[in-house]
Motif scaffolding. Structure first.
Motif, PDB file in Angstrom:
ATOM      1  N   GLY A 148       0.839  -1.196   0.000  1.00  0.00           N
ATOM      2  CA  GLY A 148       0.000   0.000   0.000  1.00  0.00           C
ATOM      3  C   GLY A 148       0.867   1.237   0.000  1.00  0.00           C
ATOM      4  N   GLU A 149       0.259   2.355   0.332  1.00  0.00           N
ATOM      5  CA  GLU A 149       0.999   3.608   0.372  1.00  0.00           C
ATOM      6  C   GLU A 149       1.908   3.631   1.600  1.00  0.00           C
ATOM      7  OE1 GLU A 149       1.097   5.994  -1.851  1.00  0.00           O
ATOM      8  OE2 GLU A 149      -0.307   4.938  -3.169  1.00  0.00           O
ATOM      9  N   LEU A 150       3.103   4.165   1.406  1.00  0.00           N
ATOM     10  CA  LEU A 150       4.018   4.305   2.531  1.00  0.00           C
ATOM     11  C   LEU A 150       3.552   5.420   3.462  1.00  0.00           C
ATOM     12  CD1 LEU A 150       7.516   4.026   0.824  1.00  0.00           C
ATOM     13  CD2 LEU A 150       6.560   2.458   2.514  1.00  0.00           C
ATOM     14  N   PRO A 151       3.770   5.281   4.774  1.00  0.00           N
ATOM     15  CA  PRO A 151       3.423   6.373   5.684  1.00  0.00           C
ATOM     16  C   PRO A 151       4.342   7.567   5.472  1.00  0.00           C
ATOM     17  CG  PRO A 151       4.599   4.626   6.847  1.00  0.00           C
ATOM     18  CD  PRO A 151       4.300   4.105   5.473  1.00  0.00           C
ATOM     19  N   THR A 152       3.890   8.717   5.895  1.00  0.00           N
ATOM     20  CA  THR A 152       4.698   9.925   5.764  1.00  0.00           C
ATOM     21  C   THR A 152       5.633  10.049   6.970  1.00  0.00           C
ATOM     22  OG1 THR A 152       2.974  11.216   6.855  1.00  0.00           O
ATOM     23  CG2 THR A 152       2.897  11.078   4.447  1.00  0.00           C
ATOM     24  N   GLY A 153       6.601  10.921   6.864  1.00  0.00           N
ATOM     25  CA  GLY A 153       7.525  11.139   7.973  1.00  0.00           C
ATOM     26  C   GLY A 153       8.962  11.018   7.513  1.00  0.00           C
ATOM     27  N   ASP A 154       9.851  11.559   8.341  1.00  0.00           N
ATOM     28  CA  ASP A 154      11.267  11.541   7.986  1.00  0.00           C
ATOM     29  C   ASP A 154      11.832  10.124   8.071  1.00  0.00           C
ATOM     30  OD1 ASP A 154      13.839  12.663   7.382  1.00  0.00           O
ATOM     31  OD2 ASP A 154      14.353  12.395   9.495  1.00  0.00           O
ATOM     32  N   VAL A 155      11.393   9.369   9.079  1.00  0.00           N
ATOM     33  CA  VAL A 155      11.824   7.985   9.244  1.00  0.00           C
ATOM     34  C   VAL A 155      10.590   7.087   9.230  1.00  0.00           C
ATOM     35  CG1 VAL A 155      12.980   6.317  10.737  1.00  0.00           C
ATOM     36  CG2 VAL A 155      13.839   8.665  10.594  1.00  0.00           C
ATOM     37  N   ILE A 156      10.609   6.062   8.378  1.00  0.00           N
ATOM     38  CA  ILE A 156       9.453   5.180   8.225  1.00  0.00           C
ATOM     39  C   ILE A 156       9.727   3.860   8.957  1.00  0.00           C
ATOM     40  CG2 ILE A 156       7.930   4.031   6.586  1.00  0.00           C
ATOM     41  CD1 ILE A 156       9.041   5.927   4.443  1.00  0.00           C
ATOM     42  N   PRO A 157       8.991   3.550  10.018  1.00  0.00           N
ATOM     43  CA  PRO A 157       9.153   2.237  10.658  1.00  0.00           C
ATOM     44  C   PRO A 157       8.425   1.164   9.851  1.00  0.00           C
ATOM     45  CG  PRO A 157       7.522   3.538  11.846  1.00  0.00           C
ATOM     46  CD  PRO A 157       8.043   4.412  10.737  1.00  0.00           C
ATOM     47  N   LEU A 158       9.141   0.149   9.428  1.00  0.00           N
ATOM     48  CA  LEU A 158       8.554  -0.924   8.634  1.00  0.00           C
ATOM     49  C   LEU A 158       8.877  -2.275   9.260  1.00  0.00           C
ATOM     50  CD1 LEU A 158       9.316   0.067   4.914  1.00  0.00           C
ATOM     51  CD2 LEU A 158       7.158   0.337   6.157  1.00  0.00           C
ATOM     52  N   SER A 159       7.987  -3.224   9.068  1.00  0.00           N
ATOM     53  CA  SER A 159       8.295  -4.601   9.445  1.00  0.00           C
ATOM     54  C   SER A 159       9.293  -5.169   8.442  1.00  0.00           C
ATOM     55  CB  SER A 159       7.017  -5.443   9.461  1.00  0.00           C
ATOM     56  OG  SER A 159       6.507  -5.581   8.135  1.00  0.00           O
ATOM     57  N   MET A 160       9.995  -6.196   8.856  1.00  0.00           N
ATOM     58  CA  MET A 160      10.944  -6.829   7.942  1.00  0.00           C
ATOM     59  C   MET A 160      10.216  -7.410   6.737  1.00  0.00           C
ATOM     60  SD  MET A 160      14.121  -6.659   9.105  1.00  0.00           S
ATOM     61  CE  MET A 160      14.966  -8.114   8.510  1.00  0.00           C
TER      62      MET A 160
END
Length: 260
Positions: A143-155
């Motif tokens: 889906g769309e990536l969240p906004t922000g300077d640093v994006i926390p993602l699952s592996m």
């Protein structure tokens, strides 16, 4: 197996299920969504054992009274039965003793649950390749990536995007990953274990770290911030992406060590 032994094993096994359920250790075996089933299973086992114990106690009372009341009238019949019992004890008692001992060995796995707290799956499960089947199954979930300077993602999402998102949405984006360290062939990786149901279907996920990586021990949990190396996840690298490290923090193992 004697009925008493069955009841004891049911109580202990049910107690073991409830212990790992309420202590949170169940997360090392199964997904969080299975907690109600574990609790229900433990309660049912203990309930069945208690029902069997109460039933045996009630059935045992009239038998004892009957045996006591008929002692005088049995006469020579009791003597014959006594002789037969002695003969059975002489020839078959040894075999019964061995049978009882082997039955009690069934307690060992139950005691192991009470006395031993196994760690979550770690670096020994992570092989030389990522699980491509997992990324293929998740391909249509992007889906769309969240906004922000640093994006926390699952592996799982990070590896899926780097392997299958040809538009390069992660290029030049700062991402934060959480996992444990593992090393192989001179390279350092941050890794995580993903499960669909339980630890039996565990799948390894890992990302190769580049740049300034602190000298921390294997299995140490970390939060890593940095950027993916574009096009680094390919068939030649077994779909393992490379990650340029910007910041690196050691953290405690999360309560839920597996990804779904």
């Amino acid at each position: 197996m004697r009925r008493e032994t069955q009841n004891i094993l049911l109580v202990l096994l049910g107690g073991a299920l409830l212990k790992i359920s309420f202590s949170g250790l169940y997360l090392r075996y199964v997904k969080p969504g299975l907690l109600p089933l574990l609790i229900a299973g433990g309660v049912i086992m203990i309930g069945l054992a208690l029902f069997g114990i109460v039933r045996d106690i009630r059935r045992g009372r009239p038998v004892e009274k009957t045996a006591a009341g008929s002692g005088d009238s049995a006469g020579s019949g009791d003597s014959a039965e006594h002789d037969e019992h002695d003969d059975h004890a002489e020839h078959g008692g040894h075999e019964h003793s061995h049978s009882s001992r082997s039955t009690w060995l069934l307690l060992l796995p139950v005691l192991a649950v009470f006395l031993i707290s196994p760690p979550a799956l770690g670096g020994d499960v992570v092989g030389s390749a990522a699980d491509t089947n997992q990324t293929q199954r998740a391909r249509n979930l992007l889906g769309e990536l969240p906004t922000g300077d640093v994006i926390p993602l699952s592996m799982t999402e990070f590896i899926t995007r780097t392997a299958w998102d040809e538009s390069g949405t992660l290029d030049n984006r700062r991402v934060k990953l959480t996992g444990f360290l593992t090393r192989a062939e001179g390279s350092t990786y941050v890794a995580r274990i993903a499960i669909s149901c339980c630890a039996a279907d565990a799948r390894p996920l890992k990302v190769k770290l580049l740049g300034d990586v602190p000298s921390l021990p294997d299995e140490q949990w970390v939060e890593v911030t940095g950027q993916v190396v574009p096009k680094s996840a390919s068939e030649q690298t077994s779909w393992v992406p490379s990650f340029t490290v910007e910041s690196f923090d050691a953290v405690a193992e999360p309560a839920e060590p597996y990804e779904s």
